[in-house]
Design a protein around this motif. Structure first.
Motif, PDB file in Angstrom:
ATOM      1  N   PHE B 363       0.853  -1.187   0.000  1.00 55.58           N
ATOM      2  CA  PHE B 363       0.000   0.000   0.000  1.00 55.58           C
ATOM      3  C   PHE B 363       0.895   1.244   0.000  1.00 55.58           C
ATOM      4  CE2 PHE B 363      -3.170  -2.920   1.786  1.00 55.58           C
ATOM      5  CZ  PHE B 363      -4.304  -2.512   1.103  1.00 55.58           C
ATOM      6  N   GLY B 364       0.387   2.318  -0.520  1.00 50.90           N
ATOM      7  CA  GLY B 364       1.141   3.564  -0.525  1.00 50.90           C
ATOM      8  C   GLY B 364       1.623   3.954  -1.915  1.00 50.90           C
ATOM      9  N   ILE B 365       1.585   3.020  -2.850  1.00 48.26           N
ATOM     10  CA  ILE B 365       1.920   3.342  -4.245  1.00 48.26           C
ATOM     11  C   ILE B 365       0.856   4.311  -4.766  1.00 48.26           C
ATOM     12  CG2 ILE B 365       0.601   1.396  -5.195  1.00 48.26           C
ATOM     13  CD1 ILE B 365       2.790   1.097  -7.331  1.00 48.26           C
ATOM     14  N   THR B 366       1.216   5.181  -5.675  1.00 48.90           N
ATOM     15  CA  THR B 366       0.211   6.117  -6.177  1.00 48.90           C
ATOM     16  C   THR B 366      -0.490   5.546  -7.402  1.00 48.90           C
ATOM     17  OG1 THR B 366       1.682   7.266  -7.703  1.00 48.90           O
ATOM     18  CG2 THR B 366       1.605   8.089  -5.423  1.00 48.90           C
ATOM     19  N   LEU B 367      -1.657   6.121  -7.644  1.00 53.83           N
ATOM     20  CA  LEU B 367      -2.435   5.755  -8.816  1.00 53.83           C
ATOM     21  C   LEU B 367      -1.640   6.060 -10.094  1.00 53.83           C
ATOM     22  CD1 LEU B 367      -5.219   4.611  -9.170  1.00 53.83           C
ATOM     23  CD2 LEU B 367      -6.161   6.910  -9.041  1.00 53.83           C
ATOM     24  N   ARG B 368      -0.901   7.176 -10.039  1.00 51.01           N
ATOM     25  CA  ARG B 368      -0.123   7.560 -11.224  1.00 51.01           C
ATOM     26  C   ARG B 368       0.937   6.513 -11.549  1.00 51.01           C
ATOM     27  NH1 ARG B 368      -0.464  12.170 -13.445  1.00 51.01           N
ATOM     28  NH2 ARG B 368      -1.043  13.285 -11.548  1.00 51.01           N
ATOM     29  N   GLU B 369       1.617   6.021 -10.520  1.00 42.45           N
ATOM     30  CA  GLU B 369       2.624   4.980 -10.771  1.00 42.45           C
ATOM     31  C   GLU B 369       1.967   3.749 -11.388  1.00 42.45           C
ATOM     32  OE1 GLU B 369       5.740   4.402  -7.446  1.00 42.45           O
ATOM     33  OE2 GLU B 369       4.145   5.579  -6.512  1.00 42.45           O
ATOM     34  N   LEU B 370       0.791   3.410 -10.873  1.00 41.31           N
ATOM     35  CA  LEU B 370       0.110   2.216 -11.374  1.00 41.31           C
ATOM     36  C   LEU B 370      -0.339   2.404 -12.817  1.00 41.31           C
ATOM     37  CD1 LEU B 370      -1.952   1.317  -8.192  1.00 41.31           C
ATOM     38  CD2 LEU B 370      -0.235  -0.148  -9.279  1.00 41.31           C
ATOM     39  N   ILE B 371      -0.968   3.543 -13.087  1.00 40.10           N
ATOM     40  CA  ILE B 371      -1.553   3.737 -14.417  1.00 40.10           C
ATOM     41  C   ILE B 371      -0.495   4.087 -15.458  1.00 40.10           C
ATOM     42  CG2 ILE B 371      -3.106   5.204 -15.780  1.00 40.10           C
ATOM     43  CD1 ILE B 371      -4.853   5.437 -13.231  1.00 40.10           C
ATOM     44  N   GLU B 372       0.423   4.974 -15.083  1.00 36.95           N
ATOM     45  CA  GLU B 372       1.388   5.425 -16.085  1.00 36.95           C
ATOM     46  C   GLU B 372       2.608   4.513 -16.173  1.00 36.95           C
ATOM     47  OE1 GLU B 372       2.127   9.583 -15.304  1.00 36.95           O
ATOM     48  OE2 GLU B 372       0.031  10.116 -15.693  1.00 36.95           O
TER      49      GLU B 372
END
Lengths: 176, 529
Positions: B363-372
């Motif tokens: 947990f703590g990863i950002t949505l941006r890291e996941l999507i981009e």
């Protein structure tokens, strides 16, 4: 499935299935699945028989049968084609597949007049990264376009030898 | 075709996961086997789960002295050239990806719950043991039930089904209930769009779930378990049933589990196409053979659950994580994550995304890291306009919110939810008014009907949104929609009606222009036509 006169009656089939599942806790759903697997649908005549077998009211049984989308009161077509219309497939153009079905003169949720195919909508087949997803008679297909949907509807799909999912941009190696 | 007589029994891995099969894994496996047979080359074809790099499916791997070398996405037509290029030695070819474990997309993840998925043959019990299977159960069986519960509590594991309730606290409630008859129910009715981790875990590592449910049984004193799988997942149903049979034969289930006094047996039940049965009390009603009507809480299922008995109801990922917690210790798991969101989450990237699949990370990863970074943006190549996080009842977030850390509390504070970890990406052709309408339409279709805010409110919601888009008394109708959303949030019995306003309100908040009706309608997708 057609019931011929030489076949056992609906009542006989249902009683036999009920007997086989009676020992299970909360047996009605497993029984309904088994009836549909055997007869292709859950005929109206099955309702009073099940009520009798399980000591429920007819209204109880009917209430359960009608609550769940899976149980049909009449047989499906030769093929059942289910198009996923949930958000992930919408994002990948599931709407075009639905439009295509309409252009083919078919109605979602109905069986074609010649009985060849039943087209239904479904919300999520769990193939959200490879949508639009379509299921044909229990078999999942990913990245379906209108051309392949046409083949699936007509039962002329030449499996997947045409390289679905292999366009160059998709084979790009992951970024470091 | 090159022959490789010097290398008998080369091991080739082709997934049997239904997503991989949906794009031709069966045909690829069959073509490889035929080609090998006709060239008189001995191969051992292992059908695994999927590694979760779904854009590379079908992903073929070959065991070499340098590890498992991957090729993908492979079509049957590629097979002759691949074999000629030296597939069996892991040689060069345009589809060669290198050692799979070293692919950055996979290597950067922290695979805990999904450690074995895609690696082993899901129904090979010995393979399961070789890869650490049953370590958690053996550890648990040496502990008292209270100590197992304490371990789960200390790990910080929260329910992965969406609500995020601490698993240990739920278990303790069941343990403390008197009575002989208690149940373990695994909720595998993964109906949310954009979620597929439960399916992949059941298809890719079914013994893990059996192990987790057995640990739960020991922890709370249950002897019977039910696994409620949605009917849309026939492959998961078949795999779990086969795995349960094998587990019984091996003495992992049944009387005297692993030679201990624990008796526990497990049954698969198949849903019948009702989204609401993913809600825990509806699922219990369905398991009892009734309509899937939501129950008012209290009483909570931990005290009065299945057939009125104390019941643990957990999601697939929750129960699938328990063996790791026991095997590696609460502390090791607790050290992952942020704030009160401990451990890992299995994020699922779907929708219009270039590299969709499973990303398990703390947990703590950002949505941006996941999507981009993981997802590589949209598959269409167009700009990302929004992502819906946490299923059809989750918020639509604009890219300006993508730096939010994935954390239950941080998301809740931002008016969104992590939910089950599903992320559905849309490009700039999406019509957000149509998506908001769809959220209401879906609620209307899938509501169990027991409470009025959900049953009727959703129908009214569709009508009001239609009026807004048509420009009919827009301000009044916007106020009405707001009021309706408030009523549904506050007055619904369960999360179906209670959360449907989340996608609607977030769409309105971030994409208000789409509700004006005339905005670039021709460029919008017909996704909800």
């Amino acid at each position: 499935m057609k019931i011929r006169t030489s076949d056992p009656t609906v009542e006989q089939v249902v009683r036999k299935i009920a007997a086989a599942h009676r020992e299970q806790r909360g047996a009605l759903l497993p029984i309904l699945h088994a009836v549909q697997a055997e007869l292709g649908h859950v005929p109206k005549e099955a309702v009073p028989v099940l009520a009798d077998e399980l000591n429920l009211s007819r209204a109880d049984v009917h209430g359960v049968v009608s609550f769940y989308h899976d149980f049909r009161d009449e047989p499906a077509g030769h093929r059942t084609v289910r198009i996923c219309r949930a958000e992930a497939c919408q994002a990948q153009g599931a709407g075009y597949l639905v439009e295509y079905v309409r252009q083919m003169g078919l109605t979602m949720g109905r069986t074609a007049e010649d009985g060849s195919v039943t087209v239904e909508q479904v919300f999520c087949l769990g193939n959200c990264a490879l949508g639009p997803a379509v299921e044909v008679d229990g078999r999942l297909h990913g990245r379906v376009d209108t051309e392949r949907l046409g083949a699936l509807l007509h039962g002329t799909d030449q499996t997947r030898r045409d390289g679905v999912g292999a366009t160059p941009d998709e084979s790009e190696a992951p970024r470091s | 075709m090159t022959q490789h007589p010097a290398q008998p029994h080369v091991r080739i891995y082709v997934p049997r996961d239904s997503a991989a099969r949906s794009v031709g894994a069966d045909e690829v496996a069959a073509t490889i086997q035929q080609a090998a047979d006709s060239a008189d080359v001995a191969i051992e074809l292992v059908r695994t789960g999927s590694r979760g790099m779904l854009w590379l499916e079908p992903l073929v791997e070959v065991a070499t002295e340098h590890g498992r070398i991957g090729y993908g996405p492979v079509t049957p037509d590629d097979v002759p050239a691949l074999l000629a290029a030296g597939l069996l030695e892991g040689d060069e070819h345009p589809l060669r990806l290198g050692p799979v474990d070293e692919l950055p997309w996979l290597a950067r993840q922290n695979r805990v719950t999904f450690a074995r998925v895609g690696v082993i043959d899901p129904l090979d019990a010995d393979d399961y043991l070789r890869h650490g299977g049953l370590t958690g159960l053996r550890t648990a069986l040496k502990l008292t039930p209270a100590d197992v519960v304490a371990e789960v509590t200390d790990s910080g594991l929260r329910g992965r089904g969406g609500a995020g309730f601490p698993a240990g606290i739920k278990w303790k409630t069941v343990l403390d209930c008197p009575g002989e008859l208690k149940f373990i129910c695994c909720n595998a009715d993964e109906g949310d769009s954009g979620t597929f981790a439960d399916r992949m875990l059941m298809e890719g590592d079914p013994f893990l779930l059996i192990e987790g449910m057995t640990i739960a049984a020991h922890a709370v004193g249950a002897r019977e378990g039910y696994l409620y799988i949605r009917s849309e997942y026939p492959d998961a149903v078949a795999t779990m049933r086969a795995a349960i049979d094998i587990a019984r034969e091996r003495g992992w289930l049944g009387t005297s589990v692993l030679g201990t006094p624990l008796d526990f047996d497990l049954h698969v039940r198949v849903g019948a196409g009702a989204y609401i049965c993913g809600e825990e009390t509806s699922m219990l009603e369905s398991l009892e053979g009734k309509r899937g009507m939501v129950r008012a809480k209290p009483p909570i299922p931990a005290i009065e659950g299945l057939f009125g008995k104390p019941t643990v109801v957990n999601n697939v990922l929750t129960l699938g994580t328990v063996p790791v917690v026991l095997a590696q210790g609460a502390k090791a798991y607790q050290e992952l994550g942020v704030e009160r969101s401990r451990g890992t989450q299995v994020f699922q990237l779907g929708g219009n995304i270039a590299r969709g699949g499973i990303v398990e990370t703390a947990f703590g990863i950002t949505l941006r890291e996941l999507i981009e970074e993981y997802g590589g943006g949209t598959r269409s190549g167009r700009p990302v306009r929004t992502a819906q996080v946490g299923g059809p009842l989750g918020a639509y977030l604009p890219p300006s919110s993508f730096d939010l850390p994935m954390d239950y509390e941080a998301f809740a504070a931002a008016g969104a939810m992590v939910g089950h970890g599903g992320i559905v990406v849309f490009d700039d052709t999406v019509d957000m008014a149509a998506q908001a309408r769809f959220a209401m339409e879906f609620c209307a279709a899938e509501s169990c009907g027991k409470c009025t805010p959900c049953r009727v409110g959703s129908v009214r919601g569709v009508e009001v949104i239609d009026k807004i888009v048509a420009g009919e008394q827009r301000d009044e109708n916007l106020a009405l929609l707001d009021d309706l959303c408030e009523l549904m949030t506050e007055g619904s019995l369960c999360a179906m009606g209670g959360l449907t306003p989340l996608p609607v309100r977030s769409a309105l908040a971030h994409f208000a222009d789409d509700f004006l009706g005339e905005v670039a309608a021709d460029t919008r997708t017909k996704g909800t036509a």
